[in-house]
Design a protein around this motif. Structure first.
Motif, mmCIF file in Angstrom:
data_model
loop_
_atom_site.group_PDB
_atom_site.id
_atom_site.type_symbol
_atom_site.label_atom_id
_atom_site.label_comp_id
_atom_site.label_asym_id
_atom_site.label_seq_id
_atom_site.Cartn_x
_atom_site.Cartn_y
_atom_site.Cartn_z
ATOM 1 N N PRO A 231 -4.056 10.352 14.417
ATOM 2 C CA PRO A 231 -4.823 9.251 13.812
ATOM 3 C C PRO A 231 -6.164 9.682 13.233
ATOM 4 O O PRO A 231 -6.611 9.108 12.228
ATOM 5 N N ALA A 232 -6.800 10.669 13.820
ATOM 6 C CA ALA A 232 -8.080 11.140 13.288
ATOM 7 C C ALA A 232 -7.900 11.709 11.886
ATOM 8 O O ALA A 232 -8.739 11.497 10.997
ATOM 9 N N SER A 233 -6.801 12.424 11.670
ATOM 10 C CA SER A 233 -6.549 13.003 10.351
ATOM 11 C C SER A 233 -6.254 11.924 9.315
ATOM 12 O O SER A 233 -6.737 11.993 8.177
ATOM 13 N N TRP A 234 -5.468 10.906 9.710
ATOM 14 C CA TRP A 234 -5.165 9.842 8.748
ATOM 15 C C TRP A 234 -6.404 9.007 8.436
ATOM 16 O O TRP A 234 -6.586 8.569 7.297
ATOM 17 N N LEU A 235 -7.250 8.806 9.424
ATOM 18 C CA LEU A 235 -8.517 8.123 9.159
ATOM 19 C C LEU A 235 -9.362 8.952 8.193
ATOM 20 O O LEU A 235 -9.964 8.419 7.250
ATOM 21 N N GLY A 236 -9.399 10.266 8.409
ATOM 22 C CA GLY A 236 -10.154 11.140 7.526
ATOM 23 C C GLY A 236 -9.623 11.116 6.104
ATOM 24 O O GLY A 236 -10.404 11.081 5.134
ATOM 25 N N LEU A 237 -8.307 11.114 5.938
ATOM 26 C CA LEU A 237 -7.726 11.056 4.597
ATOM 27 C C LEU A 237 -8.020 9.721 3.923
ATOM 28 O O LEU A 237 -8.231 9.667 2.708
ATOM 29 N N THR A 238 -8.036 8.655 4.700
ATOM 30 C CA THR A 238 -8.397 7.346 4.142
ATOM 31 C C THR A 238 -9.834 7.365 3.626
ATOM 32 O O THR A 238 -10.118 6.878 2.518
ATOM 33 N N ILE B 147 8.170 -1.964 3.050
ATOM 34 C CA ILE B 147 7.247 -2.691 2.178
ATOM 35 C C ILE B 147 6.082 -1.793 1.777
ATOM 36 O O ILE B 147 5.689 -1.726 0.607
ATOM 37 N N SER B 148 5.524 -1.079 2.750
ATOM 38 C CA SER B 148 4.396 -0.192 2.450
ATOM 39 C C SER B 148 4.816 0.954 1.538
ATOM 40 O O SER B 148 4.030 1.408 0.699
ATOM 41 N N LEU B 149 6.065 1.420 1.662
ATOM 42 C CA LEU B 149 6.554 2.466 0.764
ATOM 43 C C LEU B 149 6.741 1.942 -0.651
ATOM 44 O O LEU B 149 6.489 2.657 -1.630
ATOM 45 N N ALA B 150 7.193 0.685 -0.785
ATOM 46 C CA ALA B 150 7.327 0.093 -2.120
ATOM 47 C C ALA B 150 5.965 -0.035 -2.797
ATOM 48 O O ALA B 150 5.817 0.250 -3.992
ATOM 49 N N LEU B 151 4.970 -0.446 -2.029
ATOM 50 C CA LEU B 151 3.611 -0.520 -2.577
ATOM 51 C C LEU B 151 3.115 0.859 -2.989
ATOM 52 O O LEU B 151 2.467 1.018 -4.030
ATOM 53 N N LEU B 152 3.426 1.870 -2.172
ATOM 54 C CA LEU B 152 3.019 3.240 -2.494
ATOM 55 C C LEU B 152 3.684 3.700 -3.782
ATOM 56 O O LEU B 152 3.037 4.340 -4.632
ATOM 57 N N CYS B 153 4.976 3.395 -3.943
ATOM 58 C CA CYS B 153 5.675 3.756 -5.186
ATOM 59 C C CYS B 153 4.972 3.160 -6.400
ATOM 60 O O CYS B 153 4.791 3.827 -7.421
ATOM 61 N N TRP B 154 4.604 1.895 -6.289
ATOM 62 C CA TRP B 154 3.943 1.225 -7.411
ATOM 63 C C TRP B 154 2.603 1.883 -7.729
ATOM 64 O O TRP B 154 2.256 2.076 -8.894
ATOM 65 N N VAL B 155 1.852 2.240 -6.704
ATOM 66 C CA VAL B 155 0.561 2.904 -6.925
ATOM 67 C C VAL B 155 0.775 4.254 -7.611
ATOM 68 O O VAL B 155 0.031 4.620 -8.535
ATOM 69 N N ILE B 156 1.769 5.007 -7.181
ATOM 70 C CA ILE B 156 2.055 6.299 -7.816
ATOM 71 C C ILE B 156 2.328 6.115 -9.301
ATOM 72 O O ILE B 156 1.796 6.836 -10.153
ATOM 73 N N ALA C 151 -3.414 4.939 -0.701
ATOM 74 C CA ALA C 151 -2.116 4.270 -0.609
ATOM 75 C C ALA C 151 -1.150 5.047 0.279
ATOM 76 O O ALA C 151 -0.339 4.455 0.997
ATOM 77 N N LEU C 152 -1.233 6.366 0.244
ATOM 78 C CA LEU C 152 -0.372 7.197 1.076
ATOM 79 C C LEU C 152 -0.600 6.957 2.562
ATOM 80 O O LEU C 152 0.340 6.977 3.360
ATOM 81 N N THR C 153 -1.849 6.733 2.945
ATOM 82 C CA THR C 153 -2.145 6.546 4.364
ATOM 83 C C THR C 153 -1.622 5.209 4.907
ATOM 84 O O THR C 153 -1.533 5.055 6.122
ATOM 85 N N VAL C 154 -1.260 4.287 4.018
ATOM 86 C CA VAL C 154 -0.778 2.977 4.492
ATOM 87 C C VAL C 154 0.554 3.104 5.222
ATOM 88 O O VAL C 154 0.663 2.718 6.391
ATOM 89 N N PRO C 155 1.623 3.659 4.582
ATOM 90 C CA PRO C 155 2.873 3.789 5.339
ATOM 91 C C PRO C 155 2.806 4.855 6.432
ATOM 92 O O PRO C 155 3.523 4.754 7.440
ATOM 93 N N MET C 156 1.956 5.851 6.251
ATOM 94 C CA MET C 156 1.893 6.943 7.224
ATOM 95 C C MET C 156 1.061 6.601 8.454
ATOM 96 O O MET C 156 1.230 7.219 9.508
ATOM 97 N N PHE C 157 0.165 5.607 8.331
ATOM 98 C CA PHE C 157 -0.724 5.320 9.464
ATOM 99 C C PHE C 157 -1.032 3.834 9.633
ATOM 100 O O PHE C 157 -0.760 3.249 10.681
ATOM 101 N N VAL D 264 6.014 12.876 -2.463
ATOM 102 C CA VAL D 264 5.631 12.763 -3.879
ATOM 103 C C VAL D 264 4.181 12.307 -3.993
ATOM 104 O O VAL D 264 3.410 12.832 -4.799
ATOM 105 N N ALA D 265 3.804 11.330 -3.164
ATOM 106 C CA ALA D 265 2.422 10.836 -3.198
ATOM 107 C C ALA D 265 1.447 11.948 -2.837
ATOM 108 O O ALA D 265 0.374 12.071 -3.451
#
Length: 288
Positions: free
Chosen positions: A100-107, A193-202, A132-138, A62-63
């Protein structure tokens, strides 16, 4: 001199729309960052992988859709030289086969949009969701790899207290005396926890600016997912039969869905509260 770039083709100058450029980078970066892990999960346990897709990890999808849509629907202004320089550097990162290079790039892309765009604009909100998406994913995985002993020990202390069982580090005795079970990094509460934070940001970035969901609802969602995860691990530790049931594919799906429902329910309550507060404010103004 104009600060945007045009690409010449067939004798005509065609400006590169920055919304299309950055939305495309989001899609490429996410694909490069997640495809290998998805394949590995499917190879290891296809049922569990499908369950994860239908459970909590749907928040990440969703994010992704929200970030892509917000950036994609921003005004189609021509890309500037700075935009193209950033896009070129990020594309080079996405070429690396390591996720990790891709997640760093998205950040970095999310930060570029969040910090460089007009407050409240669609592209800025998309950038915030992307970060916010990159937090739980990376990033939460990076934190786990560096502080796993401390994080897992906290989970183990809570679980052992509920079971009133012996604990050594993040290893806990089964309540029925069968043996010991180990809390693995992927079972930690940190991911939820990181997913809950992501939900709130969405919710905050897609809702009306005049009706923001207060941060206390984010805290409530975090506490709820911690309680659910710790409760699940406590059920796991009752006996070997409980371990096999709760820790299996069906157990993963059930608890992922329960966790998702808790997060969404709490944040939905926050949205309704914000709407009521706004409605009361309008009523007070009209009454005055």
């Amino acid at each position: 001199m104009a600060d945007h770039i045009s690409v010449r083709g067939a004798g005509n100058a065609v400006a590169v729309p920055r919304n299309v450029l950055f939305a495309g980078l989001i899609a490429i970066g996410f694909a490069n960052g997640s495809i290998n892990r998805a394949i590995q999960l499917a190879i290891q346990d296809a049922g569990s992988a499908l369950g994860r897709m239908l459970g909590v990890s749907i928040v990440a999808w969703v994010a992704l859709a929200v970030a892509f849509a917000l950036v994609g629907r921003s005004p189609a202004r021509p890309a500037t030289r700075a935009d193209l320089a950033v896009a070129g550097a990020l594309f080079l990162l996405f070429l690396f086969p390591a996720a990790p290079a891709s997640w760093l790039g998205l950040t970095l892309l999310g930060a570029y949009l969040a910090l460089g765009e007009t407050p409240g604009s669609s592209s800025r909100r998309g950038g915030i969701v992307l970060v916010a998406l990159t937090v739980p994913m990376f990033w939460s995985r990076i934190l786990m790899s560096t502080m796993s002993d401390l994080i897992l020990t906290v989970d183990a202390i809570l679980v052992s207290a509920i079971l009133t069982a012996d604990r050594v580090g993040n290893t806990i005795a089964f309540a029925d005396g069968w043996g010991y079970f180990w809390i693995a990094p992927e079972c930690s509460s940190l991911a939820n926890i990181s997913l809950a934070l992501l939900c709130w940001v969405i919710v905050t970035q897609t809702g009306a600016p005049q009706r923001p969901v207060k941060f206390r609802y984010c805290i409530a969602a975090v506490l709820a997912v911690i309680a659910i995860n710790v409760g699940r691990m406590a059920l796991t530790g009752i006996s070997r039969a409980h371990y096999e049931l709760v820790h299996g594919a069906l157990g993963n799906v059930v608890f992922d869905v329960v966790t998702l429902a808790a997060m969404v329910g709490i944040l939905f309550a926050g949205m309704k509260s914000a709407q009521r507060t706004t409605a009361r404010g309008r009523h007070d103004v009209s009454a005055a």
